[in-house]
Design an enzyme around this catalytic site. Sequence first.
Site, mmCIF file in Angstrom:
data_model
loop_
_atom_site.group_PDB
_atom_site.id
_atom_site.type_symbol
_atom_site.label_atom_id
_atom_site.label_comp_id
_atom_site.label_asym_id
_atom_site.label_seq_id
_atom_site.Cartn_x
_atom_site.Cartn_y
_atom_site.Cartn_z
ATOM 1 N N LYS A 107 0.836 -1.211 0.000
ATOM 2 C CA LYS A 107 0.000 0.000 0.000
ATOM 3 C C LYS A 107 0.869 1.260 0.000
ATOM 4 C CE LYS A 107 -2.190 -1.157 3.756
ATOM 5 N NZ LYS A 107 -1.451 -2.411 4.020
ATOM 6 N N ARG B 108 -9.407 0.941 9.041
ATOM 7 C CA ARG B 108 -8.807 -0.349 9.382
ATOM 8 C C ARG B 108 -9.833 -1.291 10.014
ATOM 9 N NH1 ARG B 108 -3.187 0.539 8.750
ATOM 10 N NH2 ARG B 108 -1.972 -0.995 9.860
ATOM 11 N N ARG C 230 11.514 -5.334 4.716
ATOM 12 C CA ARG C 230 11.145 -3.923 4.475
ATOM 13 C C ARG C 230 12.115 -2.963 5.174
ATOM 14 N NH1 ARG C 230 5.140 -1.938 5.416
ATOM 15 N NH2 ARG C 230 5.393 -2.778 7.511
ATOM 16 N N ARG D 222 11.371 -1.223 10.765
ATOM 17 C CA ARG D 222 10.326 -0.938 11.748
ATOM 18 C C ARG D 222 10.332 -1.971 12.861
ATOM 19 N NH1 ARG D 222 4.930 0.244 8.276
ATOM 20 N NH2 ARG D 222 4.075 -0.828 10.088
ATOM 21 N N ARG E 71 -0.076 -8.927 13.533
ATOM 22 C CA ARG E 71 -0.691 -7.915 12.660
ATOM 23 C C ARG E 71 -1.535 -8.582 11.576
ATOM 24 N NH1 ARG E 71 4.272 -5.249 10.801
ATOM 25 N NH2 ARG E 71 2.993 -3.915 9.495
HETATM 26 P P1 ADP Z 1 2.114 -1.870 3.208
HETATM 27 O O1 ADP Z 1 2.125 -0.361 3.170
HETATM 28 O O2 ADP Z 1 0.919 -2.459 2.530
HETATM 29 O O3 ADP Z 1 2.331 -2.424 4.597
HETATM 30 P P2 ADP Z 1 4.686 -1.613 1.856
HETATM 31 O O4 ADP Z 1 4.380 -0.706 0.691
HETATM 32 O O5 ADP Z 1 5.409 -1.015 3.010
HETATM 33 O O6 ADP Z 1 3.358 -2.384 2.339
HETATM 34 O O7 ADP Z 1 5.510 -2.860 1.246
HETATM 35 C C1 ADP Z 1 6.018 -3.886 2.110
HETATM 36 C C2 ADP Z 1 7.384 -4.345 1.583
HETATM 37 O O8 ADP Z 1 7.201 -5.023 0.329
HETATM 38 C C3 ADP Z 1 8.376 -3.215 1.312
HETATM 39 O O9 ADP Z 1 9.668 -3.641 1.699
HETATM 40 C C4 ADP Z 1 8.306 -3.002 -0.198
HETATM 41 O O10 ADP Z 1 9.548 -2.545 -0.717
HETATM 42 C C5 ADP Z 1 7.995 -4.414 -0.693
HETATM 43 N N1 ADP Z 1 7.179 -4.415 -1.905
HETATM 44 C C6 ADP Z 1 6.166 -3.572 -2.230
HETATM 45 N N2 ADP Z 1 5.643 -3.885 -3.434
HETATM 46 C C7 ADP Z 1 6.320 -4.983 -3.858
HETATM 47 C C8 ADP Z 1 6.249 -5.817 -5.036
HETATM 48 N N3 ADP Z 1 5.366 -5.552 -6.018
HETATM 49 N N4 ADP Z 1 7.088 -6.865 -5.127
HETATM 50 C C9 ADP Z 1 7.975 -7.112 -4.130
HETATM 51 N N5 ADP Z 1 8.118 -6.388 -3.018
HETATM 52 C C10 ADP Z 1 7.294 -5.329 -2.881
HETATM 53 P P1 AMP Z 2 0.927 0.747 9.015
HETATM 54 O O1 AMP Z 2 2.075 1.675 8.794
HETATM 55 O O2 AMP Z 2 -0.270 1.085 8.173
HETATM 56 O O3 AMP Z 2 1.340 -0.710 8.876
HETATM 57 O O4 AMP Z 2 0.447 0.950 10.531
HETATM 58 C C1 AMP Z 2 1.326 0.701 11.604
HETATM 59 C C2 AMP Z 2 0.543 0.657 12.913
HETATM 60 O O5 AMP Z 2 -0.091 1.923 13.165
HETATM 61 C C3 AMP Z 2 -0.601 -0.369 12.961
HETATM 62 O O6 AMP Z 2 -0.147 -1.683 13.291
HETATM 63 C C4 AMP Z 2 -1.484 0.247 14.058
HETATM 64 O O7 AMP Z 2 -0.946 0.009 15.353
HETATM 65 C C5 AMP Z 2 -1.361 1.743 13.768
HETATM 66 N N1 AMP Z 2 -2.419 2.196 12.818
HETATM 67 C C6 AMP Z 2 -2.236 2.666 11.549
HETATM 68 N N2 AMP Z 2 -3.402 2.983 10.993
HETATM 69 C C7 AMP Z 2 -4.368 2.705 11.914
HETATM 70 C C8 AMP Z 2 -5.784 2.791 11.933
HETATM 71 N N3 AMP Z 2 -6.476 3.242 10.868
HETATM 72 N N4 AMP Z 2 -6.442 2.408 13.050
HETATM 73 C C9 AMP Z 2 -5.773 1.955 14.125
HETATM 74 N N5 AMP Z 2 -4.444 1.822 14.186
HETATM 75 C C10 AMP Z 2 -3.729 2.201 13.082
#
Ligand code: ADP
Ligand code: AMP
Length: 217
Positions: free
Chosen positions: A13, A88, A127, A160, A171
């Site tokens: 995302k 969420r 990541r 992270r 999660r």
């Molecule tokens: P989210 O925001 O949904 O938690 P992220 O955008 O942070 O996910 O992506 C999670 C990890 O996967 C990151 O390390 C990112 O670089 C990697 N990633 C994202 N898109 C792809 C893809 N199409 N193929 C492989 N790895 C990806």
């Molecule tokens: P994310 O970066 O989207 O993976 O979010 C990291 C963490 O932030 C999550 O595991 C939650 O603890 C908190 N968080 C982010 N967005 C929300 C939401 N919409 N509602 C509640 N907690 C959230």
Amino acid sequence: MRIVLVGPPGAGKGTQAHFIASHLAIPRISTGDIFRYNVTHNTELGAKAREYMERGDLVPDEVTVAMVRDRLAEDDAQAGFLLDGFPRNVPQAETLKKMLAEFDSRLTVVLELVVDEDEVVRRLSGRRTCRRCERVWHVLYDPPAQPGTCDDCGGELFQRDDDKEEVIRHRLEVYNTQTAPLIAFYADEGILVGIDATGPVEEVTSRALAALGPYLR
Ligand code: ADP
Ligand code: AMP
């Protein structure tokens, strides 16, 4: 365009939000990024969110919703936005709907990124996130030219705390029980589109923009 991205943690995302938002010239609003900023800067909001984030639980709705309400009231969000990480759960989705209705507005489209759980775990464990511009990288799948440094802005990359294996598992449970019901919620509203979010990042971006195309005015 008022867009929501949904999908499990690690679906991509944040990665896609970065490209889609810049392509459409709308702000990317990531509740996770806002919370992390507040935790890092030891704000009052950060203190409220920290323990939930460390465990991989959702921050309570009243805290999250108040923060989103303030963010959506800012000038740059008036012509559209891309929400990443909010809503969420179904109560947050109901609140968002009411919030937008107060301004005679509503969501344009909800884009679901579909990826299976094994891939999500592989993505989360490698990541890395930029401290300065919040761009996400992956040590194997999307590595920066210089390990540890963001190609875009030269910022330092970090892993992270909630990307540790036991927190990742929790999660995913939270996603399956609390967030996944949003898929049916938005399908019922008739505004859900899903794309296959596997394969190279650029290909996923192309699929995302193609899926959003019919909603662009
Ligand atoms: P989210 O925001 O949904 O938690 P992220 O955008 O942070 O996910 O992506 C999670 C990890 O996967 C990151 O390390 C990112 O670089 C990697 N990633 C994202 N898109 C792809 C893809 N199409 N193929 C492989 N790895 C990806
Ligand atoms: P994310 O970066 O989207 O993976 O979010 C990291 C963490 O932030 C999550 O595991 C939650 O603890 C908190 N968080 C982010 N967005 C929300 C939401 N919409 N509602 C509640 N907690 C959230």
